[in-house]
Design a protein around this motif. Structure first.
Motif, PDB file in Angstrom:
ATOM      1  N   HIS A  43       0.804  -1.212   0.000  1.00 59.22           N
ATOM      2  CA  HIS A  43       0.000   0.000   0.000  1.00 59.22           C
ATOM      3  C   HIS A  43       0.843   1.271   0.000  1.00 59.22           C
ATOM      4  O   HIS A  43       0.315   2.354  -0.245  1.00 59.22           O
ATOM      5  CB  HIS A  43      -0.936   0.014   1.216  1.00 59.22           C
ATOM      6  N   ASP A  44       2.137   1.143   0.268  1.00 60.00           N
ATOM      7  CA  ASP A  44       2.952   2.345   0.421  1.00 60.00           C
ATOM      8  C   ASP A  44       4.063   2.470  -0.622  1.00 60.00           C
ATOM      9  O   ASP A  44       4.929   3.327  -0.508  1.00 60.00           O
ATOM     10  CB  ASP A  44       3.542   2.398   1.829  1.00 60.00           C
ATOM     11  N   ASP A  45       4.048   1.606  -1.631  1.00 60.95           N
ATOM     12  CA  ASP A  45       5.087   1.661  -2.661  1.00 60.95           C
ATOM     13  C   ASP A  45       4.465   1.328  -4.012  1.00 60.95           C
ATOM     14  O   ASP A  45       4.441   0.175  -4.445  1.00 60.95           O
ATOM     15  CB  ASP A  45       6.215   0.682  -2.321  1.00 60.95           C
ATOM     16  N   ASP A  46       3.945   2.358  -4.658  1.00 64.44           N
ATOM     17  CA  ASP A  46       3.245   2.160  -5.932  1.00 64.44           C
ATOM     18  C   ASP A  46       4.147   1.591  -7.015  1.00 64.44           C
ATOM     19  O   ASP A  46       3.716   0.800  -7.852  1.00 64.44           O
ATOM     20  CB  ASP A  46       2.627   3.473  -6.417  1.00 64.44           C
ATOM     21  N   GLU A  47       5.425   1.981  -6.994  1.00 65.23           N
ATOM     22  CA  GLU A  47       6.361   1.495  -8.007  1.00 65.23           C
ATOM     23  C   GLU A  47       6.581  -0.018  -7.873  1.00 65.23           C
ATOM     24  O   GLU A  47       6.547  -0.752  -8.863  1.00 65.23           O
ATOM     25  CB  GLU A  47       7.691   2.239  -7.884  1.00 65.23           C
ATOM     26  N   LEU A  48       6.794  -0.476  -6.659  1.00 62.72           N
ATOM     27  CA  LEU A  48       6.976  -1.908  -6.426  1.00 62.72           C
ATOM     28  C   LEU A  48       5.709  -2.674  -6.780  1.00 62.72           C
ATOM     29  O   LEU A  48       5.765  -3.734  -7.416  1.00 62.72           O
ATOM     30  CB  LEU A  48       7.364  -2.172  -4.969  1.00 62.72           C
ATOM     31  N   LYS A  49       4.575  -2.125  -6.402  1.00 62.01           N
ATOM     32  CA  LYS A  49       3.293  -2.761  -6.718  1.00 62.01           C
ATOM     33  C   LYS A  49       3.141  -2.925  -8.228  1.00 62.01           C
ATOM     34  O   LYS A  49       2.761  -3.989  -8.711  1.00 62.01           O
ATOM     35  CB  LYS A  49       2.147  -1.932  -6.143  1.00 62.01           C
ATOM     36  N   GLU A  50       3.466  -1.892  -8.973  1.00 61.40           N
ATOM     37  CA  GLU A  50       3.360  -1.957 -10.431  1.00 61.40           C
ATOM     38  C   GLU A  50       4.333  -2.979 -11.019  1.00 61.40           C
ATOM     39  O   GLU A  50       3.977  -3.720 -11.937  1.00 61.40           O
ATOM     40  CB  GLU A  50       3.618  -0.580 -11.042  1.00 61.40           C
ATOM     41  N   ARG A  51       5.553  -3.018 -10.495  1.00 61.12           N
ATOM     42  CA  ARG A  51       6.529  -4.006 -10.995  1.00 61.12           C
ATOM     43  C   ARG A  51       6.034  -5.431 -10.756  1.00 61.12           C
ATOM     44  O   ARG A  51       6.150  -6.294 -11.630  1.00 61.12           O
ATOM     45  CB  ARG A  51       7.898  -3.798 -10.346  1.00 61.12           C
ATOM     46  N   LEU A  52       5.488  -5.687  -9.585  1.00 64.07           N
ATOM     47  CA  LEU A  52       4.968  -7.021  -9.282  1.00 64.07           C
ATOM     48  C   LEU A  52       3.810  -7.370 -10.211  1.00 64.07           C
ATOM     49  O   LEU A  52       3.704  -8.501 -10.695  1.00 64.07           O
ATOM     50  CB  LEU A  52       4.537  -7.109  -7.820  1.00 64.07           C
ATOM     51  N   GLU A  53       2.952  -6.404 -10.480  1.00 64.08           N
ATOM     52  CA  GLU A  53       1.843  -6.640 -11.411  1.00 64.08           C
ATOM     53  C   GLU A  53       2.376  -6.922 -12.822  1.00 64.08           C
ATOM     54  O   GLU A  53       1.836  -7.767 -13.539  1.00 64.08           O
ATOM     55  CB  GLU A  53       0.892  -5.448 -11.405  1.00 64.08           C
ATOM     56  N   ASN A  54       3.445  -6.227 -13.206  1.00 66.60           N
ATOM     57  CA  ASN A  54       4.062  -6.482 -14.507  1.00 66.60           C
ATOM     58  C   ASN A  54       4.689  -7.878 -14.563  1.00 66.60           C
ATOM     59  O   ASN A  54       4.622  -8.553 -15.589  1.00 66.60           O
ATOM     60  CB  ASN A  54       5.115  -5.420 -14.829  1.00 66.60           C
ATOM     61  N   PHE A  55       5.301  -8.296 -13.456  1.00 60.50           N
ATOM     62  CA  PHE A  55       5.847  -9.664 -13.402  1.00 60.50           C
ATOM     63  C   PHE A  55       4.724 -10.669 -13.610  1.00 60.50           C
ATOM     64  O   PHE A  55       4.867 -11.640 -14.361  1.00 60.50           O
ATOM     65  CB  PHE A  55       6.527  -9.941 -12.054  1.00 60.50           C
TER      66      PHE A  55
END
Length: 75
Positions: A43-55
């Protein structure tokens, strides 16, 4: 793919290939689920969240390709 590359393979080789592809599909699906579940919890790191979704999206594409290969062998 048009032509079935496995027409000349014996039954045992086809079974081995099917087993490898089925195991790979399972692995890709498990990774995809793990990435998506982890992304949901961030919830506090949009960049990491997006990378995981891309993975996870990459895993979905590879899963589709593996399923297509498996279907080619079964034909």
């Amino acid at each position: 793919m048009g032509t079935n590359l496995f027409n000349g393979k014996n039954g045992e080789e086809k079974e081995i290939l099917k087993d490898v592809l089925e195991d790979s599909i399972e692995t890709e699906e498990n990774l995809m689920r793990t990435y998506l579940i982890t992304a949901e919890r961030i919830h506090d790191d949009d960049e990491l969240k997006e990378r995981l979704e891309n993975f996870a999206e990459g895993n979905a594409k590879r899963t589709k390709q593996l399923i297509d290969e498996l279907n080619e062998i079964k034909e």
